[in-house]
Design a protein around this motif. Structure first.
Motif, short mmCIF file in Angstrom:
data_model
loop_
_atom_site.label_atom_id
_atom_site.label_comp_id
_atom_site.label_asym_id
_atom_site.label_seq_id
_atom_site.Cartn_x
_atom_site.Cartn_y
_atom_site.Cartn_z
N LEU A 16 6.01 4.18 -12.05
CA LEU A 16 5.00 3.22 -11.58
C LEU A 16 5.40 2.60 -10.24
N LEU A 17 6.67 2.30 -10.08
CA LEU A 17 7.14 1.77 -8.79
C LEU A 17 6.87 2.78 -7.68
N ASP A 18 7.19 4.05 -7.93
CA ASP A 18 6.94 5.10 -6.93
C ASP A 18 5.45 5.22 -6.63
N LEU A 19 4.63 5.15 -7.65
CA LEU A 19 3.18 5.26 -7.46
C LEU A 19 2.64 4.04 -6.71
N ASN A 20 3.18 2.86 -7.01
CA ASN A 20 2.77 1.65 -6.29
C ASN A 20 3.16 1.76 -4.82
N ASN A 21 4.32 2.33 -4.52
CA ASN A 21 4.73 2.53 -3.12
C ASN A 21 3.82 3.54 -2.43
N GLU A 22 3.41 4.57 -3.15
CA GLU A 22 2.47 5.56 -2.60
C GLU A 22 1.14 4.89 -2.27
N TRP A 23 0.67 4.00 -3.16
CA TRP A 23 -0.56 3.24 -2.93
C TRP A 23 -0.43 2.42 -1.65
N PHE A 24 0.70 1.74 -1.49
CA PHE A 24 0.92 0.93 -0.29
C PHE A 24 0.97 1.82 0.95
N ASP A 25 1.74 2.90 0.90
CA ASP A 25 1.90 3.78 2.07
C ASP A 25 0.58 4.41 2.51
N GLU A 26 -0.32 4.59 1.57
CA GLU A 26 -1.63 5.14 1.90
C GLU A 26 -2.52 4.12 2.61
N GLY A 27 -2.16 2.85 2.55
CA GLY A 27 -2.92 1.81 3.25
C GLY A 27 -4.27 1.52 2.64
N ILE A 28 -4.38 1.64 1.34
CA ILE A 28 -5.66 1.45 0.66
C ILE A 28 -6.15 0.01 0.76
N LYS A 34 4.12 -4.66 1.24
CA LYS A 34 4.83 -3.78 0.31
C LYS A 34 5.73 -4.63 -0.58
N GLU A 35 5.68 -4.36 -1.87
CA GLU A 35 6.49 -5.10 -2.82
C GLU A 35 7.89 -4.52 -2.91
N SER A 36 8.86 -5.40 -3.00
CA SER A 36 10.23 -4.95 -3.26
C SER A 36 10.31 -4.51 -4.73
N GLU A 37 11.36 -3.81 -5.07
CA GLU A 37 11.54 -3.41 -6.48
C GLU A 37 11.64 -4.65 -7.36
N TYR A 38 12.31 -5.68 -6.87
CA TYR A 38 12.43 -6.93 -7.63
C TYR A 38 11.06 -7.54 -7.88
N SER A 39 10.24 -7.62 -6.84
CA SER A 39 8.91 -8.20 -6.95
C SER A 39 8.02 -7.38 -7.89
N PHE A 40 8.11 -6.05 -7.77
CA PHE A 40 7.31 -5.19 -8.64
C PHE A 40 7.78 -5.31 -10.09
N ARG A 41 9.08 -5.45 -10.31
CA ARG A 41 9.60 -5.62 -11.67
C ARG A 41 9.03 -6.89 -12.29
N LYS A 42 8.93 -7.95 -11.50
CA LYS A 42 8.35 -9.21 -11.97
C LYS A 42 6.87 -9.00 -12.33
N GLU A 43 6.13 -8.29 -11.48
CA GLU A 43 4.73 -7.96 -11.77
C GLU A 43 4.63 -7.15 -13.06
N ASN A 46 5.03 -9.37 -16.07
CA ASN A 46 3.98 -10.36 -16.28
C ASN A 46 2.57 -9.78 -16.37
N SER A 47 2.44 -8.48 -16.27
CA SER A 47 1.14 -7.83 -16.29
C SER A 47 1.11 -6.74 -17.35
N THR A 48 -0.08 -6.24 -17.57
CA THR A 48 -0.24 -5.06 -18.42
C THR A 48 -0.66 -3.92 -17.51
N PHE A 49 0.03 -2.81 -17.62
CA PHE A 49 -0.32 -1.60 -16.87
C PHE A 49 -0.84 -0.57 -17.85
N PHE A 50 -2.00 -0.02 -17.55
CA PHE A 50 -2.51 1.13 -18.28
C PHE A 50 -2.31 2.32 -17.36
N ILE A 51 -1.85 3.41 -17.91
CA ILE A 51 -1.53 4.56 -17.07
C ILE A 51 -2.30 5.80 -17.49
#
Length: 154
Positions: A16-28, A34-43, A46-51
């Motif tokens: 998910l971290l890699d996919l989130n970075n891909e989302w950011f790099d694509e500039g959507i 861009k979230e750091s790994e620490y920031s994404f871990r916090k997300e 605190n969130s629910t991810f459906f994959i």
């Protein structure tokens, strides 16, 4: 293609971290930092991810979280103190887009939200192709409540 939709587990974090970075790099979502790994871990905590996954590879995700409405939530047609689901992000890998996967993720999320008793879902739409994203949500029954626009001076 055998598609599986499910709620993410801790073992999905790295993909998910890699996919989130891909989302950011694509500039959507222009202007998103861009979230750091620490920031994404916090997300992630605190969130629910459906994959969406194919052959154990995560090819898309939808991120949401339960929130409690504040006083200024009246513009969202939500009463102060009411719990609702804030749908924050939907991302599908480029070569899997336009195959209905985002729709399946959204329907899965909505079914889960309804099953546990929530009555309202707010989707934030931020994309370089905003009209397409708004139509995506509208096809699933969402209605546009308001639009924010920016005029920026240099």
């Amino acid at each position: 293609m055998k598609l599986n939709i499910r709620e993410a587990t801790q073992s999905d974090f790295k993909q998910l971290l890699d996919l989130n970075n891909e989302w950011f790099d694509e500039g959507i979502s222009p202007g998103t930092l861009k979230e750091s790994e620490y920031s994404f871990r916090k997300e992630f905590k605190n969130s629910t991810f459906f994959i969406a996954e194919v052959n154990s590879e995560i090819i898309g995700f939808l991120k949401c979280r339960v929130k409690i409405a504040k006083e200024d939530s009246k513009i969202h047609h939500i009463s102060e103190g009411e719990k609702y689901v804030d749908l924050d992000s939907v991302f599908i890998k480029k070569n899997f887009r336009n195959k209905g996967i985002g729709t399946k993720l959204l329907k899965y999320c909505i079914a889960n939200v309804r099953r546990v008793g929530y009555k309202k879902v707010i989707a934030s739409a931020d994309s370089k192709n905003l009209q397409k994203l708004v139509k995506f949500y509208e096809r699933q029954g969402f209605k546009t409540l308001f639009t924010r626009m920016l005029l920026e001076f240099k």
